[in-house]
Design a protein around this motif. Structure first.
Motif, PDB file in Angstrom:
ATOM      1  N   SER A 249       0.758  -1.287   0.125  1.00 14.33           N
ATOM      2  CA  SER A 249      -0.119   0.058  -0.044  1.00 14.33           C
ATOM      3  C   SER A 249       0.946   1.249   0.054  1.00 14.33           C
ATOM      4  O   SER A 249       2.110   1.156   0.252  1.00 14.33           O
ATOM      5  CB  SER A 249      -1.083   0.066   1.225  1.00 14.33           C
ATOM      6  N   LYS A 250       0.278   2.305  -0.136  1.00 18.81           N
ATOM      7  CA  LYS A 250       0.959   3.884  -0.251  1.00 18.81           C
ATOM      8  C   LYS A 250       1.643   4.035   1.001  1.00 18.81           C
ATOM      9  O   LYS A 250       2.756   4.590   1.042  1.00 18.81           O
ATOM     10  CB  LYS A 250      -0.152   4.756  -0.330  1.00 18.81           C
ATOM     11  N   ASP A 251       1.164   3.494   2.278  1.00 14.10           N
ATOM     12  CA  ASP A 251       1.828   3.607   3.492  1.00 14.10           C
ATOM     13  C   ASP A 251       2.716   2.539   3.900  1.00 14.10           C
ATOM     14  O   ASP A 251       3.048   2.303   5.087  1.00 14.10           O
ATOM     15  CB  ASP A 251       1.120   4.148   4.490  1.00 14.10           C
TER      16      ASP A 251
ATOM     17  N   GLU B 197      -5.323   2.438  -8.351  1.00 12.15           N
ATOM     18  CA  GLU B 197      -4.007   1.596  -8.261  1.00 12.15           C
ATOM     19  C   GLU B 197      -3.929   1.239  -6.656  1.00 12.15           C
ATOM     20  O   GLU B 197      -4.148   2.215  -5.943  1.00 12.15           O
ATOM     21  CB  GLU B 197      -2.853   2.063  -8.855  1.00 12.15           C
TER      22      GLU B 197
ATOM     23  N   ARG C  86      -1.562   0.660  -4.943  1.00 16.84           N
ATOM     24  CA  ARG C  86      -0.257   1.192  -4.075  1.00 16.84           C
ATOM     25  C   ARG C  86      -0.657   2.896  -3.954  1.00 16.84           C
ATOM     26  O   ARG C  86       0.211   3.388  -3.208  1.00 16.84           O
ATOM     27  CB  ARG C  86       0.749   1.112  -4.975  1.00 16.84           C
ATOM     28  N   LYS C  87      -1.678   3.206  -4.704  1.00 20.94           N
ATOM     29  CA  LYS C  87      -2.052   4.619  -4.297  1.00 20.94           C
ATOM     30  C   LYS C  87      -2.837   5.078  -3.005  1.00 20.94           C
ATOM     31  O   LYS C  87      -3.389   6.035  -2.939  1.00 20.94           O
ATOM     32  CB  LYS C  87      -2.476   5.448  -5.421  1.00 20.94           C
ATOM     33  N   PHE C  88      -3.250   3.834  -2.508  1.00 10.07           N
ATOM     34  CA  PHE C  88      -3.962   3.799  -1.339  1.00 10.07           C
ATOM     35  C   PHE C  88      -3.506   3.629  -0.042  1.00 10.07           C
ATOM     36  O   PHE C  88      -2.671   2.882  -0.057  1.00 10.07           O
ATOM     37  CB  PHE C  88      -5.177   2.895  -1.677  1.00 10.07           C
ATOM     38  N   THR C  89      -3.897   4.154   1.079  1.00 11.46           N
ATOM     39  CA  THR C  89      -3.371   3.827   2.413  1.00 11.46           C
ATOM     40  C   THR C  89      -4.242   2.577   2.950  1.00 11.46           C
ATOM     41  O   THR C  89      -5.047   2.137   2.235  1.00 11.46           O
ATOM     42  CB  THR C  89      -3.486   4.916   3.327  1.00 11.46           C
TER      43      THR C  89
ATOM     44  N   GLU D 150      -7.510   3.341   4.048  1.00 12.16           N
ATOM     45  CA  GLU D 150      -8.537   3.632   2.679  1.00 12.16           C
ATOM     46  C   GLU D 150      -8.843   2.328   2.201  1.00 12.16           C
ATOM     47  O   GLU D 150     -10.065   1.950   1.921  1.00 12.16           O
ATOM     48  CB  GLU D 150      -7.743   4.549   1.751  1.00 12.16           C
TER      49      GLU D 150
ATOM     50  N   GLU E 172      10.004  -2.277  -1.947  1.00 11.07           N
ATOM     51  CA  GLU E 172       8.893  -3.019  -1.164  1.00 11.07           C
ATOM     52  C   GLU E 172       9.027  -4.423  -0.696  1.00 11.07           C
ATOM     53  O   GLU E 172       8.470  -4.808   0.081  1.00 11.07           O
ATOM     54  CB  GLU E 172       7.458  -2.897  -1.979  1.00 11.07           C
TER      55      GLU E 172
END
Length: 284
Positions: A79-81, A101, A103-106, A109, A150
């Protein structure tokens, strides 16, 4: 009367001991995964047992455990975070109530969304949640969809959960496999191997624990498979798609892999395959 508390304590300790022990199915799988023979064929559930539950969900993994499946294949992204999540597609559109996408979400979210299918209550699981659920009950085939940065996060998660005993890593890129092996030398690895002239060089260089055969008839040629037997590595092959579809009408469709000496069959129909293997005495 004083004996009852002691008896209850003994019962509790015995129960906790049973819970802490690996399941008999897990030990069976572990033995045949790393000491393969032609007498046993293991079952890998593609994205877990998702007939009744969403793919890559905790419920689908629990279903696989309940069925007695040996391995679940799950897809790992971050995830983003920086939290390892379980999701096949790069985007969340197909399988969730969200869009975009992953990878753009926490994490927060992503957890607010729901997986499509079933009763609409299932969340996107984290890798950590998956490992807690399946520890010493089932093997995880981790299909890595992560960058090198990652990858470090995923490795830390595996280490923190002491999960090396029940996971193996898969990546279709040999370079990624080499880097993973350097960062985590004690991990179990699966590589995809094709029927090419340099196959022996590849096996010796990467030293995989499991060999994933390519999907073509050429890659699954009986002579090629016979040439792989001296390595004493479990041979993994997909029944996904056409073969699984044929098996709906005739279970003997799976024989094309079984008769060639494949040790692990990955399927979208784990219950059907497992029942067939038990019928022909290729599984406990």
């Amino acid at each position: 009367m004083k004996k009852y508390p002691l008896a209850l304590a003994v019962l509790l300790l015995a129960t906790l001991s049973i819970i802490a022990q690996p399941s008999s199915n897990f030990n069976y799988t572990k033995n045949h995964l790393f000491n393969p023979t032609s007498e046993v064929v293991l079952v890998a559930a593609h994205r877990a047992a998702h007939t009744n539950y969403p793919e890559n969900s905790l419920a689908a993994v629990q279903e696989a455990i309940d069925l007695g499946v040996d391995i679940v294949e799950i897809d790992v992204q971050v995830s983003k975070d920086g939290v390892p999540m379980i999701m096949h597609d790069g985007t969340i559109d197909r399988t969730t109530t969200g869009s975009g996408e992953l990878r753009k979400f926490t994490l927060q979210e992503l957890k607010s969304l729901r997986l499509k299918g079933a009763d609409g209550t299932h969340q996107i699981p984290t890798l950590n949640e998956m490992l807690e659920l399946g520890a010493q009950k089932i093997f995880f085939d981790l299909d890595m969809k992560v960058s090198q940065r990652e990858l470090k996060i995923v490795i830390e998660t595996i280490k923190n959960k002491n999960a090396l005993d029940y996971v193996f890593f898969y990546d279709g890129e040999y370079r990624s496999i080499r880097k993973l092996n350097k960062k985590l030398p004690d991990c179990s690895l699966m590589i995809k191997l094709y029927n090419t002239e340099d196959y022996d060089k590849i096996v010796k260089k990467l030293s995989p624990d499991i060999i994933h055969l390519g999907g073509s008839d050429h890659d699954r040629d009986s002579l090629f498979i016979n040439n792989l037997l001296p390595y004493k590595k479990a041979l993994f092959a997909n029944a996904l798609g056409a073969l699984d579809d044929k098996a709906i009408n005739s279970l003997k469709a799976y024989d094309i892999l079984i008769d060639k000496g494949v040790n692990i069959i990955q399927t979208d129909h784990p219950k059907i395959l497992l029942n067939y293997l038990r019928t022909i005495q290729k599984h406990n």
